[in-house]
Design a protein around this motif. Structure first.
Motif, PDB file in Angstrom:
ATOM      1  N   LYS A 110       0.819  -1.216   0.000  1.00 17.66           N
ATOM      2  CA  LYS A 110       0.000   0.000   0.000  1.00 17.66           C
ATOM      3  C   LYS A 110       0.852   1.265   0.000  1.00 17.66           C
ATOM      4  CE  LYS A 110      -3.994  -2.022   2.248  1.00 17.66           C
ATOM      5  NZ  LYS A 110      -4.896  -1.970   3.399  1.00 17.66           N
ATOM      6  N   THR A 111       2.104   1.176   0.450  1.00 14.15           N
ATOM      7  CA  THR A 111       2.942   2.374   0.535  1.00 14.15           C
ATOM      8  C   THR A 111       3.951   2.456  -0.604  1.00 14.15           C
ATOM      9  OG1 THR A 111       4.414   1.216   2.039  1.00 14.15           O
ATOM     10  CG2 THR A 111       2.701   2.588   3.020  1.00 14.15           C
ATOM     11  N   LEU A 112       4.828   1.491  -0.702  1.00 14.78           N
ATOM     12  CA  LEU A 112       5.894   1.565  -1.703  1.00 14.78           C
ATOM     13  C   LEU A 112       5.433   1.198  -3.107  1.00 14.78           C
ATOM     14  CD1 LEU A 112       8.867   0.009   0.269  1.00 14.78           C
ATOM     15  CD2 LEU A 112       8.460   2.400  -0.221  1.00 14.78           C
ATOM     16  N   PHE A 113       4.543   0.228  -3.200  1.00 20.10           N
ATOM     17  CA  PHE A 113       4.126  -0.281  -4.510  1.00 20.10           C
ATOM     18  C   PHE A 113       2.668   0.066  -4.783  1.00 20.10           C
ATOM     19  CE2 PHE A 113       7.460  -3.125  -2.932  1.00 20.10           C
ATOM     20  CZ  PHE A 113       8.403  -2.926  -3.923  1.00 20.10           C
ATOM     21  N   LYS A 114       2.291   1.287  -4.481  1.00 18.04           N
ATOM     22  CA  LYS A 114       0.893   1.702  -4.600  1.00 18.04           C
ATOM     23  C   LYS A 114       0.378   1.587  -6.027  1.00 18.04           C
ATOM     24  CE  LYS A 114      -0.718   5.016  -2.039  1.00 18.04           C
ATOM     25  NZ  LYS A 114      -0.997   6.318  -1.440  1.00 18.04           N
ATOM     26  N   HIS A 115       1.154   2.008  -7.009  1.00 19.68           N
ATOM     27  CA  HIS A 115       0.700   2.014  -8.407  1.00 19.68           C
ATOM     28  C   HIS A 115       1.353   0.906  -9.223  1.00 19.68           C
ATOM     29  CE1 HIS A 115      -1.443   5.695  -7.671  1.00 19.68           C
ATOM     30  NE2 HIS A 115      -0.346   6.227  -7.137  1.00 19.68           N
ATOM     31  N   SER A 116       1.845  -0.125  -8.567  1.00 17.20           N
ATOM     32  CA  SER A 116       2.461  -1.240  -9.281  1.00 17.20           C
ATOM     33  C   SER A 116       1.397  -2.227  -9.726  1.00 17.20           C
ATOM     34  CB  SER A 116       3.467  -1.952  -8.379  1.00 17.20           C
ATOM     35  OG  SER A 116       4.510  -1.088  -8.037  1.00 17.20           O
ATOM     36  N   ASN A 117       1.783  -3.070 -10.650  1.00 17.80           N
ATOM     37  CA  ASN A 117       0.825  -4.052 -11.144  1.00 17.80           C
ATOM     38  C   ASN A 117       0.786  -5.292 -10.246  1.00 17.80           C
ATOM     39  OD1 ASN A 117       3.151  -5.402 -11.785  1.00 17.80           O
ATOM     40  ND2 ASN A 117       2.952  -5.176 -13.978  1.00 17.80           N
ATOM     41  N   PHE A 118      -0.082  -6.192 -10.586  1.00 21.46           N
ATOM     42  CA  PHE A 118      -0.321  -7.390  -9.780  1.00 21.46           C
ATOM     43  C   PHE A 118       0.920  -8.277  -9.680  1.00 21.46           C
ATOM     44  CE2 PHE A 118      -1.648 -11.872  -9.637  1.00 21.46           C
ATOM     45  CZ  PHE A 118      -2.278 -11.876  -8.409  1.00 21.46           C
ATOM     46  N   LEU A 119       1.680  -8.409 -10.763  1.00 17.31           N
ATOM     47  CA  LEU A 119       2.856  -9.284 -10.748  1.00 17.31           C
ATOM     48  C   LEU A 119       3.919  -8.784  -9.778  1.00 17.31           C
ATOM     49  CD1 LEU A 119       3.250 -10.117 -14.532  1.00 17.31           C
ATOM     50  CD2 LEU A 119       2.433 -11.602 -12.722  1.00 17.31           C
ATOM     51  N   VAL A 120       4.157  -7.496  -9.754  1.00 18.00           N
ATOM     52  CA  VAL A 120       5.161  -6.941  -8.843  1.00 18.00           C
ATOM     53  C   VAL A 120       4.729  -7.168  -7.401  1.00 18.00           C
ATOM     54  CG1 VAL A 120       6.263  -4.812  -8.069  1.00 18.00           C
ATOM     55  CG2 VAL A 120       5.987  -5.244 -10.505  1.00 18.00           C
ATOM     56  N   THR A 147       2.790  -9.487  -6.255  1.00 17.40           N
ATOM     57  CA  THR A 147       2.888 -10.919  -5.956  1.00 17.40           C
ATOM     58  C   THR A 147       4.330 -11.323  -5.691  1.00 17.40           C
ATOM     59  OG1 THR A 147       0.974 -11.326  -7.366  1.00 17.40           O
ATOM     60  CG2 THR A 147       2.334 -13.220  -6.811  1.00 17.40           C
ATOM     61  N   LEU A 148       5.266 -10.843  -6.513  1.00 21.94           N
ATOM     62  CA  LEU A 148       6.678 -11.175  -6.322  1.00 21.94           C
ATOM     63  C   LEU A 148       7.204 -10.630  -4.994  1.00 21.94           C
ATOM     64  CD1 LEU A 148       8.121 -10.656  -9.899  1.00 21.94           C
ATOM     65  CD2 LEU A 148       7.877 -12.800  -8.654  1.00 21.94           C
ATOM     66  N   VAL A 149       6.816  -9.419  -4.648  1.00 16.83           N
ATOM     67  CA  VAL A 149       7.258  -8.847  -3.377  1.00 16.83           C
ATOM     68  C   VAL A 149       6.702  -9.664  -2.216  1.00 16.83           C
ATOM     69  CG1 VAL A 149       7.005  -6.833  -1.866  1.00 16.83           C
ATOM     70  CG2 VAL A 149       7.601  -6.534  -4.261  1.00 16.83           C
ATOM     71  N   GLY A 150       5.473 -10.095  -2.319  1.00 20.04           N
ATOM     72  CA  GLY A 150       4.882 -10.931  -1.276  1.00 20.04           C
ATOM     73  C   GLY A 150       5.607 -12.250  -1.115  1.00 20.04           C
ATOM     74  N   LEU A 151       5.948 -12.887  -2.225  1.00 17.19           N
ATOM     75  CA  LEU A 151       6.665 -14.169  -2.169  1.00 17.19           C
ATOM     76  C   LEU A 151       8.063 -14.006  -1.581  1.00 17.19           C
ATOM     77  CD1 LEU A 151       5.645 -15.750  -5.585  1.00 17.19           C
ATOM     78  CD2 LEU A 151       4.951 -16.502  -3.310  1.00 17.19           C
ATOM     79  N   VAL A 152       8.759 -12.966  -1.986  1.00 14.87           N
ATOM     80  CA  VAL A 152      10.114 -12.732  -1.476  1.00 14.87           C
ATOM     81  C   VAL A 152      10.074 -12.451   0.018  1.00 14.87           C
ATOM     82  CG1 VAL A 152      12.065 -11.126  -1.565  1.00 14.87           C
ATOM     83  CG2 VAL A 152      11.068 -12.001  -3.669  1.00 14.87           C
ATOM     84  N   SER A 153       9.110 -11.688   0.469  1.00 16.42           N
ATOM     85  CA  SER A 153       9.041 -11.375   1.896  1.00 16.42           C
ATOM     86  C   SER A 153       8.688 -12.610   2.714  1.00 16.42           C
ATOM     87  CB  SER A 153       8.047 -10.251   2.161  1.00 16.42           C
ATOM     88  OG  SER A 153       6.743 -10.647   1.814  1.00 16.42           O
ATOM     89  N   GLN A 154       7.874 -13.501   2.161  1.00 18.47           N
ATOM     90  CA  GLN A 154       7.575 -14.743   2.869  1.00 18.47           C
ATOM     91  C   GLN A 154       8.807 -15.627   2.968  1.00 18.47           C
ATOM     92  OE1 GLN A 154       4.305 -16.603   0.892  1.00 18.47           O
ATOM     93  NE2 GLN A 154       2.778 -15.250   1.810  1.00 18.47           N
ATOM     94  N   LYS A 155       9.586 -15.705   1.897  1.00 22.44           N
ATOM     95  CA  LYS A 155      10.824 -16.495   1.919  1.00 22.44           C
ATOM     96  C   LYS A 155      11.810 -15.913   2.921  1.00 22.44           C
ATOM     97  CE  LYS A 155      10.408 -19.705  -1.225  1.00 22.44           C
ATOM     98  NZ  LYS A 155      10.539 -21.116  -0.937  1.00 22.44           N
ATOM     99  N   ALA A 156      11.933 -14.598   2.951  1.00 20.05           N
ATOM    100  CA  ALA A 156      12.866 -13.956   3.874  1.00 20.05           C
ATOM    101  C   ALA A 156      12.442 -14.172   5.316  1.00 20.05           C
ATOM    102  CB  ALA A 156      12.953 -12.471   3.565  1.00 20.05           C
TER     103      ALA A 156
END
Length: 53
Positions: free
Chosen positions: A3-13, A15-24
């Motif tokens: 909601k803050t950094l990727f406010k105007h990003s698309n769905f793929l970005v 999703t990738l950020v969510g997956l990376v944060s879960q792995k981390a």
């Protein structure tokens, strides 16, 4: 973060950020954080000793 950094990003970005944060989050636990903290304290102690002598 989406909601803050990727406010105007698309769905793929988002999703990738969510997956990376879960792995981390799997790699970060109390042992690794305390180990890094101990190393940082040791390094800081070495630098302060050199400046005092």
């Amino acid at each position: 973060m989406n909601k803050t950094l990727f406010k105007h990003s698309n769905f793929l970005v988002k999703t990738l950020v969510g997956l990376v944060s879960q792995k981390a989050s799997n790699y970060v636990n109390e042992d690794t954080v305390s180990s890094i903290w101990d190393k940082a304290k040791t390094l800081f102690a070495k630098f302060t000793k050199r400046k005092m002598t």
